[in-house]
Scaffold this active site. Structure first.
Site: not given
Ligand code: BEZ
Length: 212
Positions: A45
């Protein structure tokens, strides 16, 4: 509630990193990209929001506003934005909705309990100036989105809204397009596509992109 293509994007009022948002008022007859992410302070994200900030000019030249969402509160968003700015070498320049009470998540069907019963999935909606939903995509939490594809779809939507064409597989701005099958009148075709067209099959007619 599930949303389908062509529906009016549900209106809402919610807090964000840039203050209270009244969504339809905020849209203000612009194109928009509304996208959810699972949580603040997560690696994928962080890269997605940093990239969206860097693409501000690409969105702006298409008349598109961006807005993100997760179920974290405003104070978390604000601390995370500092991290995004630092690590992605940018400045987050769009609001992140703080959907702590999951009001917007419910309206846009952003919690898929069989994937994760508390966090929002990685969904994205393209909304047009009439507030209609024109694209819905949902990615797994482990896969960051391809924002070049989002820009490509916006280009396709804005082109095909204004000309009687559709865009073929892997089309990129400037490539040939197809004439919509419903357009049969040869006089109208000549007037709309003075450069002519190539009929591979009666239903597969290629022509140069008309707005180039
Ligand atoms: C991420 O945004 O890195 C992420 C969020 C939830 C699970 C795995 C990765």
């Amino acid at each position: 509630m599930s949303i389908r293509l062509g529906d009016i994007a549900p209106d809402f009022e919610q807090d964000s990193s840039e203050g209270r948002i009244r969504f339809h008022e905020w849209l203000n007859n612009s194109w928009a990209v509304l996208f959810s992410h699972p949580a603040d302070f997560t690696p994928v994200c962080t890269t997605e929001l940093g990239l969206t900030a860097k693409l501000k000019d690409d969105f702006a030249k298409r008349g598109v506003k961006a807005i993100a969402l997760s179920v974290d509160p405003v104070d978390s968003h604000l601390r995370w934005i500092d991290d995004i700015n630092e690590t992605q070498n940018t400045r987050v320049n769009f609001p992140i909705i703080a959907d702590a009470d999951r009001k917007v998540s419910g309206l846009y069907d952003l919690i898929h309990p069989n994937a994760n019963d508390t966090l929002t999935v990685r969904s994205l909606f393209i909304i047009d100036p009439n507030k209609k939903v024109r694209l819905i995509i949902t990615y797994p939490a482990s896969t960051g989105r391809n924002f070049n594809e989002i820009l490509r779809v916006i280009d396709s939507l804005q082109l095909t809204d204004n000309h009687k064409v559709a865009t073929p597989a892997n089309w990129q701005d400037g490539d040939d397009v197809v004439i919509v099958p419903s357009l049969k009148d040869e006089d109208e075709i000549k007037q709309r596509f003075p450069q002519g067209y190539r009929a591979v099959k009666p239903y597969l007619r290629l022509t140069a992109q008309p707005n180039k």
